[in-house]
Design an enzyme around this catalytic site. Structure first.
Site, PDB file in Angstrom:
ATOM      1  N   CYS A 120      48.727  49.871  50.197  1.00  0.00           N
ATOM      2  CA  CYS A 120      47.757  50.942  50.442  1.00  0.00           C
ATOM      3  C   CYS A 120      48.349  51.908  51.466  1.00  0.00           C
ATOM      4  CB  CYS A 120      46.471  50.321  50.975  1.00  0.00           C
ATOM      5  SG  CYS A 120      45.193  51.521  51.389  1.00  0.00           S
ATOM      6  N   GLU A 123      38.362  52.923  40.760  1.00  0.00           N
ATOM      7  CA  GLU A 123      37.560  51.732  41.085  1.00  0.00           C
ATOM      8  C   GLU A 123      36.553  51.442  39.969  1.00  0.00           C
ATOM      9  OE1 GLU A 123      37.457  49.490  43.894  1.00  0.00           O
ATOM     10  OE2 GLU A 123      39.461  50.331  44.166  1.00  0.00           O
ATOM     11  N   CYS A 172      49.060  57.521  46.883  1.00  0.00           N
ATOM     12  CA  CYS A 172      47.937  56.578  46.950  1.00  0.00           C
ATOM     13  C   CYS A 172      48.127  55.618  45.798  1.00  0.00           C
ATOM     14  CB  CYS A 172      46.614  57.329  46.815  1.00  0.00           C
ATOM     15  SG  CYS A 172      45.185  56.262  46.528  1.00  0.00           S
ATOM     16  N   ASP A 178      44.876  45.922  49.275  1.00  0.00           N
ATOM     17  CA  ASP A 178      44.609  47.365  49.176  1.00  0.00           C
ATOM     18  C   ASP A 178      43.123  47.562  49.475  1.00  0.00           C
ATOM     19  OD1 ASP A 178      44.888  50.148  48.435  1.00  0.00           O
ATOM     20  OD2 ASP A 178      43.996  49.663  46.494  1.00  0.00           O
ATOM     21  N   SER A 179      42.742  48.815  49.666  1.00  0.00           N
ATOM     22  CA  SER A 179      41.321  49.137  49.823  1.00  0.00           C
ATOM     23  C   SER A 179      40.522  48.749  48.580  1.00  0.00           C
ATOM     24  CB  SER A 179      41.158  50.635  50.060  1.00  0.00           C
ATOM     25  OG  SER A 179      41.551  51.336  48.893  1.00  0.00           O
ATOM     26  N   HIS A 199      46.185  53.950  44.034  1.00  0.00           N
ATOM     27  CA  HIS A 199      45.271  54.065  42.888  1.00  0.00           C
ATOM     28  C   HIS A 199      45.814  55.038  41.829  1.00  0.00           C
ATOM     29  CE1 HIS A 199      42.358  52.148  45.560  1.00  0.00           C
ATOM     30  NE2 HIS A 199      41.507  52.050  44.554  1.00  0.00           N
TER      31      HIS A 199
HETATM   32  N1  DGL Z   1      45.067  52.798  47.446  1.00  0.00           N
HETATM   33  C1  DGL Z   1      44.755  53.445  48.688  1.00  0.00           C
HETATM   34  C2  DGL Z   1      45.991  54.211  49.175  1.00  0.00           C
HETATM   35  O1  DGL Z   1      47.095  53.923  48.754  1.00  0.00           O
HETATM   36  C3  DGL Z   1      43.499  54.219  48.471  1.00  0.00           C
HETATM   37  C4  DGL Z   1      42.802  54.649  49.653  1.00  0.00           C
HETATM   38  C5  DGL Z   1      41.316  54.736  49.590  1.00  0.00           C
HETATM   39  O2  DGL Z   1      40.673  53.714  49.387  1.00  0.00           O
HETATM   40  O3  DGL Z   1      40.815  55.834  49.844  1.00  0.00           O
HETATM   41  O4  DGL Z   1      45.924  55.083  50.004  1.00  0.00           O
END
Ligand code: DGL
Length: 272
Positions: free
Chosen positions: A74, A152, A184, A11-12, A186
């Site tokens: 992600c 985060e 998302c 993931d990011s 997160h």
């Molecule tokens: N968890 C990422 C998603 O599902 C987050 C994206 C981000 O880092 O902006 O889109």
């Protein structure tokens, strides 16, 4: 490639841990590798080319760690990179996308809200979902700048996080949304707070369905681990491990070790 190899998930940042926990629940015997690209988070405000390059570099890293399958945990990376990843890496790749279909099927008011990054909402992938499942349903889209940063930082319930969520969720309620899609990875960590703000709304998180899809894909490829033992997890982050370790441990609900991801942001990695 054998069934004993691990599964690679990325993931990011730390958001994909919400998917990883469902994978762990569904597949207790599998070894799991997780990459949090927190040094580059949020992806949501980055150009598509950078997200694509990061995704390619990370999958290359995971393949070098002998991953037998990849989960793109992600939505933003799926929107920017899934076609390239599938063309480039010949192994099962399971990807996230906002769960518009089940939301459209279950809404009673006929209005659903989708919370996601701006980049996901602007992607062709999302456009396709919108066209395909939006007939007869009002789909309200809401980009949520700032929320990924709160997760985060491990702030799941503080006043700034609540203020942001109210700003994004209350307008959806005013427009009669009865279902909210967490687009998302997160955001599932914020579900308790969303429930406080919008107690009567159904919250849709596709992570458990993604874990079941992963099981199916592994079974089809003959790659389900036959091991009866408990699987292991290994974590890497592109942020400094000192910074990443406490948040990953908080969200994973166990003290874990976090390794530093070698920096190959050009996307041309082939020898990690
Ligand atoms: N968890 C990422 C998603 O599902 C987050 C994206 C981000 O880092 O902006 O889109």
């Amino acid at each position: 490639m054998t069934a004993a190899n691990p599964i690679g998930v990325f993931d990011s940042g730390v958001g994909g841990l919400s998917v990883l926990r469902e994978i762990r629940r569904e597949l207790p015997g599998e070894d799991l590798l997780y990459v949090a690209d927190s040094g580059y988070a949020p992806y949501g405000d980055k150009p598509g080319q950078l997200i694509e390059a990061r995704s390619v570099a990370i999958v290359d890293f995971l393949v070098n760690q002998r991953a037998k399958a990849i989960v793109v945990a992600c939505n933003t990376a799926t929107g920017a990179a899934i076609a390239t990843l599938r063309a480039r890496f010949p192994l099962p790749i399971v990807a996230m996308e906002p769960a518009v279909k089940p939301a459209a099927a279950s809404t009673k008011s006929g209005v659903i809200g989708v919370l996601a990054t701006g980049s996901t909402l602007a992607s062709e992938n999302f456009e396709r979902l919108f066209t395909r499942f939006g007939t007869g349903v009002d789909i309200l889209i809401q980009a949520c700048p700032g929320l990924v940063e709160q997760v985060e930082a491990g702030d799941l319930s503080g006043a700034p996080t609540r203020a942001l969520l109210e700003q994004y969720v209350l307008p959806l309620l005013e427009r009669q949304a009865d279902t909210i899609v967490l687009g998302c990875t997160h955001y599932p960590f914020l579900a308790p707070l969303i429930r406080e703000i919008a107690p009567s709304v159904a919250i849709i998180d596709p992570s458990a369905a993604i874990a079941r899809e992963l099981r199916r894909r592994l079974a089809d490829a003959g790659l389900l681990s036959p091991e009866a033992r408990a699987g292991t997890e290994r974590f890497w982050s592109s942020a400094s491990p000192d910074k990443a370790q406490p948040v990953i441990s908080q969200l994973w609900r166990a003290g874990v070790e976090v390794w530093s991801l070698p920096d190959r942001s050009d996307g041309k990695a082939s020898s990690w």
